[in-house]
Design a protein around this motif. Sequence first.
Motif, PDB file in Angstrom:
ATOM      1  N   LEU A 287       0.820  -1.110   0.039  1.00 45.55           N
ATOM      2  CA  LEU A 287       0.088  -0.024   0.107  1.00 45.55           C
ATOM      3  C   LEU A 287       0.906   1.457   0.002  1.00 45.55           C
ATOM      4  O   LEU A 287       0.673   2.036  -0.682  1.00 45.55           O
ATOM      5  CB  LEU A 287      -1.002  -0.063   1.125  1.00 45.55           C
ATOM      6  N   ASN A 288       1.937   1.383   0.757  1.00 50.93           N
ATOM      7  CA  ASN A 288       2.965   2.389   0.841  1.00 50.93           C
ATOM      8  C   ASN A 288       3.552   2.734  -0.456  1.00 50.93           C
ATOM      9  O   ASN A 288       3.504   3.982  -0.899  1.00 50.93           O
ATOM     10  CB  ASN A 288       4.008   2.378   1.979  1.00 50.93           C
TER      11      ASN A 288
ATOM     12  N   ILE B 153       2.681   1.528  -3.524  1.00 52.94           N
ATOM     13  CA  ILE B 153       1.425   2.047  -4.522  1.00 52.94           C
ATOM     14  C   ILE B 153       0.830   3.489  -4.307  1.00 52.94           C
ATOM     15  O   ILE B 153       0.748   4.468  -5.053  1.00 52.94           O
ATOM     16  CB  ILE B 153       0.133   1.075  -4.295  1.00 52.94           C
ATOM     17  N   SER B 154       0.803   4.132  -2.813  1.00 56.74           N
ATOM     18  CA  SER B 154       0.181   5.225  -2.506  1.00 56.74           C
ATOM     19  C   SER B 154       1.187   6.367  -2.793  1.00 56.74           C
ATOM     20  O   SER B 154       0.864   7.482  -3.389  1.00 56.74           O
ATOM     21  CB  SER B 154       0.200   5.117  -0.786  1.00 56.74           C
ATOM     22  N   LEU B 155       2.655   6.123  -2.668  1.00 51.91           N
ATOM     23  CA  LEU B 155       3.682   7.070  -3.490  1.00 51.91           C
ATOM     24  C   LEU B 155       3.389   7.467  -4.912  1.00 51.91           C
ATOM     25  O   LEU B 155       3.292   8.866  -5.179  1.00 51.91           O
ATOM     26  CB  LEU B 155       5.128   6.577  -2.911  1.00 51.91           C
TER      27      LEU B 155
ATOM     28  N   SER C  31       0.888   6.725  -6.721  1.00 48.50           N
ATOM     29  CA  SER C  31      -0.481   7.047  -6.842  1.00 48.50           C
ATOM     30  C   SER C  31      -0.406   8.558  -6.815  1.00 48.50           C
ATOM     31  O   SER C  31      -0.935   9.575  -7.604  1.00 48.50           O
ATOM     32  CB  SER C  31      -1.450   6.369  -6.163  1.00 48.50           C
ATOM     33  N   GLY C  32       0.171   8.989  -5.381  1.00 44.62           N
ATOM     34  CA  GLY C  32       0.413  10.421  -5.246  1.00 44.62           C
ATOM     35  C   GLY C  32       0.975  11.327  -6.200  1.00 44.62           C
ATOM     36  O   GLY C  32       0.691  12.336  -6.842  1.00 44.62           O
ATOM     37  N   GLY C  33       2.131  10.542  -6.801  1.00 42.90           N
ATOM     38  CA  GLY C  33       3.128  11.227  -7.738  1.00 42.90           C
ATOM     39  C   GLY C  33       2.290  11.455  -9.112  1.00 42.90           C
ATOM     40  O   GLY C  33       2.423  12.608  -9.736  1.00 42.90           O
ATOM     41  N   VAL C  34       1.583  10.509  -9.536  1.00 42.09           N
ATOM     42  CA  VAL C  34       0.944  10.546 -10.700  1.00 42.09           C
ATOM     43  C   VAL C  34      -0.470  11.641 -10.622  1.00 42.09           C
ATOM     44  O   VAL C  34      -0.473  12.532 -11.511  1.00 42.09           O
ATOM     45  CB  VAL C  34       0.390   9.119 -11.298  1.00 42.09           C
ATOM     46  N   PHE C  35      -0.840  11.613  -9.394  1.00 37.78           N
ATOM     47  CA  PHE C  35      -1.861  12.591  -9.174  1.00 37.78           C
ATOM     48  C   PHE C  35      -1.439  13.895  -9.408  1.00 37.78           C
ATOM     49  O   PHE C  35      -2.020  14.930  -9.854  1.00 37.78           O
ATOM     50  CB  PHE C  35      -2.740  12.299  -7.999  1.00 37.78           C
ATOM     51  N   GLY C  36      -0.432  14.191  -8.629  1.00 38.08           N
ATOM     52  CA  GLY C  36       0.213  15.500  -8.628  1.00 38.08           C
ATOM     53  C   GLY C  36       0.685  16.017 -10.113  1.00 38.08           C
ATOM     54  O   GLY C  36       0.222  17.190 -10.295  1.00 38.08           O
ATOM     55  N   PHE C  37       1.340  15.029 -10.723  1.00 35.81           N
ATOM     56  CA  PHE C  37       1.604  15.573 -12.019  1.00 35.81           C
ATOM     57  C   PHE C  37       0.347  16.002 -12.890  1.00 35.81           C
ATOM     58  O   PHE C  37       0.518  16.768 -13.601  1.00 35.81           O
ATOM     59  CB  PHE C  37       2.454  14.475 -12.719  1.00 35.81           C
TER      60      PHE C  37
ATOM     61  N   PHE D 221      -3.503  -5.525  -5.292  1.00 37.07           N
ATOM     62  CA  PHE D 221      -2.362  -5.450  -4.491  1.00 37.07           C
ATOM     63  C   PHE D 221      -2.099  -6.043  -3.157  1.00 37.07           C
ATOM     64  O   PHE D 221      -1.525  -5.738  -2.338  1.00 37.07           O
ATOM     65  CB  PHE D 221      -1.655  -4.130  -4.701  1.00 37.07           C
TER      66      PHE D 221
ATOM     67  N   LEU E   6      -2.238  21.099  -1.925  1.00 42.53           N
ATOM     68  CA  LEU E   6      -1.192  20.272  -1.162  1.00 42.53           C
ATOM     69  C   LEU E   6      -0.201  20.198  -2.361  1.00 42.53           C
ATOM     70  O   LEU E   6       1.134  20.318  -2.180  1.00 42.53           O
ATOM     71  CB  LEU E   6      -1.684  18.906  -0.814  1.00 42.53           C
ATOM     72  N   SER E   7      -0.425  19.891  -3.726  1.00 41.52           N
ATOM     73  CA  SER E   7       0.423  19.638  -4.949  1.00 41.52           C
ATOM     74  C   SER E   7       1.120  21.043  -4.991  1.00 41.52           C
ATOM     75  O   SER E   7       2.394  21.000  -5.133  1.00 41.52           O
ATOM     76  CB  SER E   7      -0.413  19.507  -5.926  1.00 41.52           C
TER      77      SER E   7
END
Lengths: 140, 147
Positions: free
Chosen positions: A2-3, A5-7, A9-15, A68, A106-107
Amino acid sequence: MLNIISLISGGVFGFGLALSGMVNPSKIIGFLDITGNWDPSLLFVMAGGVLVTIISFRFILNRPTPVFGGKLILPTKQDIDPQLLAGAGLFGIGWALGGFCPGPALSALAYGNEKVFIFVGAMIVGITLAKIGLRSLNPA
Amino acid sequence: MENFTPYASLAGGLLIGVSATLLLMAGRLAGISGILAGLIPFDSKDSLWRILFIVGLIVGAGLYPALGGDMSAMNINPYGLSETAHTALLILAGLLVGIGTYVGAGCTSGHGICGIGRLSVRSIIATVTFVGVAALTVFILRLIVGG
């Protein structure tokens, strides 16, 4: 798992938020300003996002366990109550005043503008106040 | 409509959908107000994935200009207010966004992208409500501040 995937997922979201222009409050206000110089870009962001989730979520939610591993955690509330509408209304006013919703705010911390830190600080205070307030209204 | 960016916005939206798909494959919804609210008060049990998601948001957004993305249109003071008035407005806005997303259990990502993706009637109603109220608020603000 989860950790990691979370990183990612957050990166793709922010981009995605930066690419779509949604980290820019003037684009949000440009969308909300329907009688002014209207900028429909936000509709395209929503359409792109929902186009993917409406298809992918169906497959993911039909599985007995997450792909996952781990446990699937979803909201359970379904009712349309005054609390939902009041919260959405207050959020709508704040979104229009600042041009930031939580993800883009946040981004946008990435760009180091002190005003964004002030907004995020106030948002965290707001969440804390709402938690305390709701807890005192509905004691467990 | 000279600021309209249909292709970049659609591409960004598709990436956001992919991001939400990835996180749901690990069992969690990419509702950002919920991910943030879960860190308050801090509880180390269920925090690391939330912190990493937020770190990802910041790094991912930072990568866009680092890779040559154009940020020249970024303007965090769209109403053209004075420094003091803008700071005061941002504090009020932040408080309302924090309170509203917690009380209403979601924001543009949780209700708008993930909730509609799950065909949740609750999320569809919340999304229509906050977009409608926000558009009305901008309409009223434009009457007050002009422009």
